[in-house]
Design an enzyme around this catalytic site. Structure first.
Site, PDB file in Angstrom:
ATOM      1  N   ASP A 159      -4.527  14.297   7.523  1.00 52.04           N
ATOM      2  CA  ASP A 159      -4.949  13.354   6.500  1.00 52.04           C
ATOM      3  C   ASP A 159      -5.900  14.063   5.554  1.00 52.04           C
ATOM      4  OD1 ASP A 159      -5.326  10.547   5.489  1.00 52.04           O
ATOM      5  OD2 ASP A 159      -4.549  10.088   7.487  1.00 52.04           O
TER       6      ASP A 159
ATOM      7  N   ASP B  36      -4.984  10.308   1.237  1.00 56.87           N
ATOM      8  CA  ASP B  36      -5.550   8.955   1.326  1.00 56.87           C
ATOM      9  C   ASP B  36      -5.954   8.385  -0.035  1.00 56.87           C
ATOM     10  OD1 ASP B  36      -6.722   6.899   3.218  1.00 56.87           O
ATOM     11  OD2 ASP B  36      -8.506   7.374   2.039  1.00 56.87           O
TER      12      ASP B  36
ATOM     13  N   GLU C 291      -0.808   8.058  -0.276  1.00 54.59           N
ATOM     14  CA  GLU C 291      -1.004   6.612  -0.251  1.00 54.59           C
ATOM     15  C   GLU C 291      -1.318   6.220  -1.692  1.00 54.59           C
ATOM     16  OE1 GLU C 291      -3.605   3.437   2.297  1.00 54.59           O
ATOM     17  OE2 GLU C 291      -4.656   5.020   1.257  1.00 54.59           O
TER      18      GLU C 291
ATOM     19  N   HIS D 271      -1.567   2.660  10.662  1.00 53.02           N
ATOM     20  CA  HIS D 271      -2.851   2.267  11.264  1.00 53.02           C
ATOM     21  C   HIS D 271      -3.581   1.199  10.457  1.00 53.02           C
ATOM     22  CE1 HIS D 271      -3.664   5.026   8.089  1.00 53.02           C
ATOM     23  NE2 HIS D 271      -4.945   4.717   8.141  1.00 53.02           N
ATOM     24  N   ASP D 272      -3.039   0.824   9.298  1.00 49.03           N
ATOM     25  CA  ASP D 272      -3.661  -0.226   8.491  1.00 49.03           C
ATOM     26  C   ASP D 272      -2.897  -1.541   8.581  1.00 49.03           C
ATOM     27  OD1 ASP D 272      -5.626   1.472   7.521  1.00 49.03           O
ATOM     28  OD2 ASP D 272      -4.425   2.082   5.798  1.00 49.03           O
TER      29      ASP D 272
END
Ligand code: NOJ
Length: 555
Positions: A100, A200, A257, A329-330
Site C-alpha cells: 500500500d 491510497d 483508489e 478492508h473498507d
C-alpha cells in the site's frame, strides 16, 4: 481496443490485511512471518499477487493508513529482513508483493509533522497545509471523511488540513520538495523488488487553494469536502509527474483508489500511458448508502447494481483496464451487502464470485472472501476498533436515529466486519494466534474456516480455484483475460449476463440475482463450464434457478 498483454492483466490478486491474517509470535497481531507461513495456502488457491495493507511504522490510529516512518516496517509486523524474506519466498511461490502506498497524508507522529508543528519556520512546515482561522473559526466548513472539520487548530491561531482523521495530516503536494521526497521513497521500495503498489486515496492530493465554504448538508453544520478536493483540476500534473518519476520507470503494477474520476477522465488514469495500471471505482461498492453516510441506506435495486457494474466495465474497456472487486478492508462482507439473508451461504458466495471474477480486468479477492465469510455481529459501539464505525454511529445519533437503529446500520457497514481475524481452523483461537487477538473472532469461524474448505471439493475455496483455473489455465483464458466485455439479455429483469470474447473464443456468464426462476434463449450451442448449482441446459434454452450463476463456453 487495447490488446497489450501486460503481466498484471493476467494476475489474480489476493488482498491481505496483515493485522488479521496470521500471528506467528502470539502477540494477537498478525505479522509478516505469519504471512510467509501461509504462502502454500495462497499458492493452492492459485493467486499470484499479494497486496498487503500498510505495514510501515504507524501509531495505528487508522490501522497503518497513518504512517509515522515511510522507510521502516512497524515492529508489530516484523522487520525489514522479514519483508525481504517474504518478497523472496513469494517469488519462489510464483507470487509478487504489492504494498500500500499512502501519500495523500501521513501520521501526526511522523517527524515531518512534529517538526512542522514545533517550528513555524521549519522547512517541513510547507510539507503540510496550514492556514490561519477565519473570524476565530476554521478556514472553511468542509467535513473530513471520518467526521468533524477538516481543519484542526494548532493552538496558536493556525489550523492544519486533514481529509481523514485529525491524526492524519494531509501532505502538501504543491511543495516540490515534498514531492521529490515522496518519489525518492517510492523508488526505494520499488528497488526492493516489489511488484507494485496499491495507491491510497490518491484523488485527494489536489485542493482548491481558496478553500471556499460549501452549502451545509448535515446536522453537524458542515459540508461534504469532495467539490473542493476530490479529483480537483490540476491533479493531473501531480499524477503525471508521480508516474513518470516512479512507476513508469519500473514497469510495475499500480492500482489506485480513485473515487471521483468521471468517465471522461478515465483515459488519463488507465489509458495506454495512464498514471496507473488500473483504478478501483466505487459505483457498485457504495451504491447501498447515500453520500457515503451509513445511516442513509439508499434502497438500491438489482437494476442499479447491474448498471453501476456494467457501466464501469464499459468505461474502463473503452480506454484501458479495470480492477474488479466486491470486498476489501473498507467494505462489509459482500454476502451481506448484495444478497438477502436466505442466500448468505456457500451457494450465494459462489454466485457473487462468478459474477465479478470473470469481468474484464484484474480480479481481487479479499482475505476470507474465498471462504464465503459473512459479517460479524457487534453488540455495542464499544466493540468496534474502526474509527469510522465509531464516527458513523455518532453521526447516526446526531441525525436523530435511536441507539439500536444506529448500531444496526453501522453493523451492516462496519469495516471491522472484514477486519477480524482470519479463521484458519475451527479451534478456539481460529489458528490465527496463540495469544489474545486485537479484536474479537467471528462466531461462525468454527463452521466456516480454511481447514474445512481446503479438502472439500464443493467448498467456496474450491470454487475460487476452479474460477482461477478457468480464467488462467483453460482454452478460454484469452477470452476471460483479454476478451471484450459485452452485456447481454439486459431486457431481463434481475439478470446480470455478459459475454467475454477474444478471436474465436467466447464465454457467456449468466447470474440470476433474484428469488425467482428465469429462462434465457441460447442462439448457439454452448457447453457448461461452471455453475453454483445443478444446471438445466437444453438445446436452445437455459433455465436459471433463484440465485444461480452459470458459465457457458460458446462455440
Ligand atoms: C482508504 C483506505 O482504504 C482506508 O482504509 C483508509 O482509512 C483511508 N483511505 C485513509 O487512508
Amino acid at each position: 481496443m487495447q490488446r497489450k498483454k501486460d503481466w498484471w492483466k493476467a494476475a489474480n490478486v489476493y488482498q491481505i490485511y496483515p493485522k488479521s491474517f496470521c500471528d506467528s509470535n502470539g502477540d494477537g497481531f498478525g505479522d509478516l512471518k505469519g504471512i510467509i507461513s501461509k504462502l502454500d495456502y495462497l499458492q493452492l488457491l492459485g493467486v499470484d499477487v499479494l497486496w498487503l495493507c500498510p505495514i510501515y511504522c504507524s501509531p495505528m490510529r487508522d490501522n497503518g493508513y497513518d504512517i509515522s516512518d515511510y522507510y521502516n516496517i512497524d515492529p508489530r509486523f516484523g522487520t525489514m529482513a522479514d519483508l525481504d524474506e517474504l518478497i523472496a519466498e513469494a517469488k519462489r511461490h510464483g507470487m509478487q508483493i504489492v504494498m500500500d502506498l499512502v501519500i495523500n497524508h501521513c501520521s501526526d507522529q511522523n517527524h515531518w509533522f512534529q517538526e512542522a508543528l514545533r517550528d513555524k519556520n521549519s522547512p517541513y512546515r510547507d510539507y503540510f497545509i496550514f492556514r490561519e482561522g477565519k473570524d476565530g473559526k476554521a478556514p472553511c466548513n468542509w467535513r473530513s471523511i471520518f467526521g468533524g472539520s477538516v481543519w484542526e487548530p494548532t493552538g496558536d491561531g493556525a489550523y492544519y488540513f486533514h481529509t481523514f482523521a485529525k491524526e492524519q495530516p494531509d501532505l502538501n503536494w504543491e511543495s516540490e520538495t515534498l514531492r521529490e521526497e515522496l518519489y525518492r521513497m517510492v523508488n526505494f521500495w520499488l528497488d526492493k523488488g516489489l511488484g507494485g503498489f496499491r495507491v491510497d486515496a490518491i484523488t485527494y492530493i489536489k485542493k482548491n487553494p481558496a478553500f471556499p465554504d460549501f452549502a451545509v448538508d448535515g446536522a453537524d453544520g458542515l459540508a461534504g469536502l469532495n467539490p473542493g478536493c476530490q479529483n480537483y483540476p490540476g491533479i493531473e500534473v501531480f499524477l503525471g509527474e508521480l508516474a513518470a518519476r516512479t512507476f513508469h520507470q519500473h514497469g510495475c503494477m499500480t492500482v489506485a483508489e480513485a473515487p471521483g474520476v468521471p468517465e471522461a477522465g478515465m483515459e488519463d488514469f488507465v489509458g495506454e500511458n495512464g498514471f496507473f495500471s488500473m483504478i478501483f471505482t466505487f459505483d457498485h461498492a457504495d451504491m447501498d448508502v447515500l453520500d457515503g453516510v451509513w445511516c442513509r441506506p439508499s434502497g438500491w435495486t438489482v437494476h442499479d447494481f447491474r448498471q453501476g457494474l456494467f457501466d464501469s466495465q464499459l468505461a474502463s474497456q473503452r480506454v484501458g483496464w479495470a480492477a474488479n472487486y466486491l470486498e476489501n478492508h473498507d467494505q462489509p462482507r459482500s454476502l451481506n451487502k448484495y444478497l438477502p439473508a436466505e442466500i448468505r451461504n456457500a451457494a450465494g458466495a459462489k454466485f457473487l464470485a462468478t459474477l465479478y471474477y470473470l469481468l474484464r480486468g484484474t480480479p481481487y479477492i479479499y482475505q476470507g472472501e474465498e471462504l464465503g465469510l459473512v459479517n460479524c455481529p457487534f453488540e455495542s459501539v464499544e466493540e468496534f476498533d474502526d474509527l469510522s464505525s465509531v464516527d458513523q454511529y455518532a453521526r447516526g445519533l446526531e441525525e436523530g436515529l435511536s441507539e439500536s437503529e444506529a448500531l444496526r446500520l453501522v453493523n451492516a457497514r462496519s469495516r471491522d466486519n472484514s477486519r477480524i481475524p482470519f479463521p484458519w481452523d475451527g479451534t478456539e483461537k481460529a489458528g490465527f494466534t496463540t495469544g489474545t487477538p486485537w479484536i474479537k473472532f467471528h462466531p461462525a469461524g468454527k463452521q466456516i474456516n480454511a481447514q474445512t474448505q481446503i479438502s472439500n471439493s464443493d467448498s467456496v475455496f474450491s470454487y475460487y480455484r476452479q474460477l482461477i483455473q478457468l480464467r488462467n489455465h483453460s482454452v478460454y483464458s484469452d477470452a476471460l483475460i483479454y476478451g471484450d466485455f459485452r452485456p447481454i439479455c439486459t431486457e431481463v429483469e434481475n439478470l446480470l449476463a455478459y459475454t467475454r470474447e477474444y478471436e474465436e473464443q467466447k464465454v457467456l456468464v449468466f447470474c440470476n440475482m433474484q428469488a425467482a426462476f428465469c429462462t434465457v434463449p441460447l442462439y448457439q450451442p454452448a457447453k457448461l463450464l461452471l455453475s453454483n448449482g445443478n444446471v438445466e441446459l437444453e438445446q436452445d434454452v437455459l433455465t436459471l434457478h433463484p440465485y444461480q450463476a452459470v458459465v457457458l463456453g460458446g462455440q
